[in-house]
Design an enzyme around this catalytic site. Structure first.
Site, mmCIF file in Angstrom:
data_model
loop_
_atom_site.group_PDB
_atom_site.id
_atom_site.type_symbol
_atom_site.label_atom_id
_atom_site.label_comp_id
_atom_site.label_asym_id
_atom_site.label_seq_id
_atom_site.Cartn_x
_atom_site.Cartn_y
_atom_site.Cartn_z
ATOM 1 N N ASP B 152 32.656 40.149 34.698
ATOM 2 C CA ASP B 152 34.076 40.147 34.308
ATOM 3 C C ASP B 152 34.814 38.867 34.707
ATOM 4 O OD1 ASP B 152 36.545 41.372 33.307
ATOM 5 O OD2 ASP B 152 37.140 41.271 35.404
ATOM 6 N N ASP B 305 42.881 46.176 35.781
ATOM 7 C CA ASP B 305 42.632 44.725 35.790
ATOM 8 C C ASP B 305 43.600 44.054 36.763
ATOM 9 O OD1 ASP B 305 41.515 42.270 35.350
ATOM 10 O OD2 ASP B 305 42.287 42.023 33.319
#
Lengths: 338, 437
Positions: B152, B305
């Site tokens: 990520d 996130d």
């Protein structure tokens, strides 16, 4: 976030910043043009100076190379009797990693009244403006976003040429001569802050604006722009009253977005052959610096209907007008007394 | 004398529906449910009538910045922000400096996480240095308890490397999670590509850069039979692709982030870097599509996130500032608001607790290493990882008052409705009414 100014139009830059053209009203643009016209005369004097901004300090902050814009801003400031300090980026703390925000704070501490900024990042002048609410910020070109004084001097130059042709003066004609004017902007529009400024400047003054470029040099989406896209350059040239050429920006990768410069010239260059086909009234602009032989043929650049040297010359009075309005706007016009 | 915690008269939210009742908690577990009787000396009793009582929230996507960027967030501070937001477990993302791409750094985070106020699981990198080339020690890391692997911050750009990772991972009972952006299309971009980016003169990250990688990985998952989880999907088309893959019975799951279903690209009109994030804020119609998909079950999880950045880094010209924003402390309120006029509590807990717990393999029936069970049905005997959510509570976000070390929230000054008012981790009350206990 500064929501207060979101979407609001600015009807005069007097006492304010000049960050964009797309938020200026027609009145705001005409005010700059008329003020610039009154400053034209100063440049013809033996002593090219008025005391209007005496005691004011203008900082020029150029993070990108520039010849004409920087010289023309500094000349404009000096003709208004302002003190000019200029940051030579190569020799400054910027090279030591100082952030734009900290450099701005330093300049504020020096007692500066206005900052003229050119920066490679779109939005950098807005960033400085948010940090320095007490200082007037003039955008001298930010990334691929806007170059408002270029847009203003382009329409100023056009109004000068059209009004002279019509036997009147620019200020008497107001925005009248822009009505029904067909303006074609052609070339590397994708990377051009000049195109973004010119399109709105012309459209706000009442002209019809069309753009033409190879598909890869068009912006991704122009649905919010006041323009139409023309696919065929030769048809576009038949349509246009004004042809605004742009520099192909190889330093931003434009060279890789077309198969070759030669093909670009064949498809979208203002060659001598195309120039010959133009109607006699058509005017040509180019913000410079030019790639002679790429977007414009060298002889065409020097032709009578090309306004390129007038554009450069008009940079000074237009930037005088912008500095004057931003800094002394609203005060009595003192420059005529000397 | 006992030292039980009693939650009285709450609305207990199960995966099938809600019931009114009490919970009694002792020794880290739920020991009573329904009518749990009177309290005795030493018990702490809380009246939670009008509140939703459910399994603690689980965040699949937390950037804790430790090791390497402790000035922005630490494992301890991120866990505190999580507890205040109603989370009882978070999954730490591997893009630390150095990356969580080996047994040593992963063990470090797990050890630090064991001292934090919430359970901290780790998502380890798929490739060494998140560089997209060589596979990490996936099998060894799985033995430490890692159940999610992702690079990520970067998507795995090479289809061949992603296929190799999937083939290797498929028999190990783990999931590969992808940051979907094809950098050959997105590199250099700083906001959604479209009319606004064209007008602002900012380079775009096109929607198709995300959608192409979603398409690619759906096909690779079909080929390898490896489960794939799509991180922070941001476009209407991405969600439609996942919906079609799910209808085919493929092993795909997806999450969306709160900023993508509450904010659109118009927030960037003034170059405010607090709104810069990857994938970027999209259009209003993408926001509408995401919100709609939240109510239909296509979206498996809301994940934050949560991406802290030191203020001096966000205080730069737009193209120079890092991408990312905080999310842990506001996400529950934002999710509740996004579920419409009459939010379905079952859906709410599916998105914030049961869905993510299933994907992170943190449920009672999953094999876990060193972590308690999350996302359950609040039955007697369960680990007491519980959140009490009060839909009537309103508050205004103050970035200076956040538990995170960084302050980069895009919601500063915004009024929020609905709030996690109690968070219990393994039976201990760790946060209450916006205060750590």
């Amino acid at each position: 976030m500064d929501w207060e100014t979101g979407g609001e139009m600015i009807s005069s830059i007097a006492g304010g910043n000049l960050l964009n053209i797309d938020d200026l009203t027609r009145e705001a643009i005409i005010e700059v043009l008329d003020t610039a016209e009154s400053f034209l005369e100063v440049s013809t004097r033996a002593i090219k100076k008025v005391p209007t901004l005496k005691g004011r300090v203008v900082a020029s902050l150029f993070y990108e190379e520039s010849t004409r814009t920087r010289l023309s801003f500094e000349t404009a400031a000096k003709r208004l009797s302002a003190d000019v300090i200029s940051l030579a980026v190569a020799a400054s703390s910027v090279k030591k990693g100082e952030s734009l925000r900290d450099t701005a704070s330093t300049i504020e501490a020096l007692g500066v009244d206005a900052v003229v900024i050119r920066h490679q990042s779109s939005g950098a002048p807005h960033h400085v403006a948010a940090a320095l609410p007490g200082i007037r910020i003039i955008n001298a070109g930010d990334g691929q976003h806007q170059h408002p004084t270029q847009g203003l001097l382009d329409v100023f130059t056009l109004r000068q040429a059209l009004s002279s042709r019509a036997g009147t003066t620019g200020s008497e004609s107001g925005a009248e001569l822009f009505k029904n004017l067909k303006v074609l902007i052609v070339g590397d529009i994708r990377h051009s802050r000049v195109a973004r400024s010119d399109a709105w400047a012309y459209a706000t003054l009442g002209s019809t604006v069309r753009i033409c470029a190879p598909g890869t040099l068009l912006p991704d989406d122009v649905s919010t722009w006041p323009v139409e896209v023309m696919k065929n350059f030769d048809e576009a040239l038949e349509w246009a009253d004004v042809v605004g050429l742009l520099r192909l920006q190889n330093e931003r990768g434009s060279g890789t977005l077309v198969p070759s410069l030669a093909e670009f010239t064949r498809s979208h260059g203002l060659t001598q052959e195309r120039h010959r086909r133009l109607a006699p009234h058509v005017l040509i602009t180019h913000p410079g610096p030019m790639n002679r032989g790429v977007e414009i043929d060298s002889l065409v650049a020097d032709a009578d209907n090309a306004l390129i040297s007038q554009q450069v010359a008009n940079g000074v009075p237009v930037r005088m007008a912008v500095l004057y309005l931003a800094l002394a706007g609203g005060e009595p016009k003192g420059y005529s007394h000397e | 004398m006992s030292n039980d915690i009693i939650l009285r008269n709450g609305t207990l939210v199960g995966s099938e529906g809600t019931t009114k009742g009490d919970l009694r908690i002792r020794g880290g577990r739920i020991v009573g449910r329904g009518d749990v009787g009177a309290s005795s000396d030493g018990d702490q009793e809380f009246d939670v009538s009008g509140c939703l009582v459910g399994p603690g929230f689980v965040d699949l996507h937390t950037h804790l910045r430790e090791p390497g960027r402790e000035e922005a967030e630490t494992i301890a501070s991120g866990a505190m922000a999580a507890a205040l937001g109603g989370f009882t477990a978070i999954v730490a993302m591997p893009n630390t400096e150095p990356a969580l791409d080996n047994v040593i750094t992963v063990s470090y985070v797990l050890a630090k996480g064991a001292e934090a106020v919430v359970d901290v699981a780790v998502a380890a990198a798929i490739t060494v240095g998140r560089a997209g080339e060589h596979l990490t020690a996936i099998s060894d890391l799985a033995a430490l308890g890692v159940r999610l692997f992702t690079d990520d911050g970067n998507g795995v750009q090479s289809a061949a490397v992603m296929r190799r990772a999937m083939s290797y991972a498929a028999p190990l009972g783990i999931t590969l999670a992808q940051h979907c952006e094809d950098e050959s299309l997105a590199a250099g971009g700083v906001m959604n590509e479209g009319a606004l980016s064209s007008q602002l003169g900012l380079a775009g990250r096109p929607a198709v850069a995300e959608e192409l990688m979603v398409m690619r990985d759906i096909e690779l998952s079909r080929l390898t039979k490896c489960p794939v989880h799509f991180l922070h999907l941001s476009t209407a088309r991405s969600v439609a692709l996942v919906a079609a893959a799910k209808a085919e019975g493929l092993l795909v799951t997806c999450e969306i982030a709160p900023h993508h279903f509450t904010l659109d690209e118009s927030s960037l009109a003034h170059y405010d870097t607090q709104f810069k994030v990857h994938p970027p804020l999209r259009t209003a119609s993408d926001v509408a599509a995401l919100r709609s998909a939240m109510t239909t079950g296509i979206i498996d999880a809301v994940a934050t996130d949560h991406a802290p950045h030191a203020s001096e880094l966000k205080d730069l010209p737009f193209d120079q500032a890092p991408a990312g924003m905080l999310g842990l402390e506001q996400v529950a309120s934002l999710t509740w608001e996004a579920l419409g006029e009459n939010p379905d509590p079952v859906r709410f807990f599916a998105l914030l607790s049961r869905g993510p717990a299933r994907i992170a393999q943190l449920r009672d029936e999953d094999s876990r290493v060193g972590l308690s069970a999350h996302g359950g049905e609040l039955t007697v005997g369960d680990d007491a990882n519980i959140v009490v959510f009060d839909p009537r509570m309103s508050y205004v976000v103050d970035r200076a008052a956040l538990a995170s070390r960084a302050h980069n929230t895009p919601y500063h000054g915004r009024a929020m409705h609905g709030r996690a008012v109690m968070t219990l981790v393994r039976g201990t009350l760790v946060a209450r009414n916006g205060e750590l206990q």
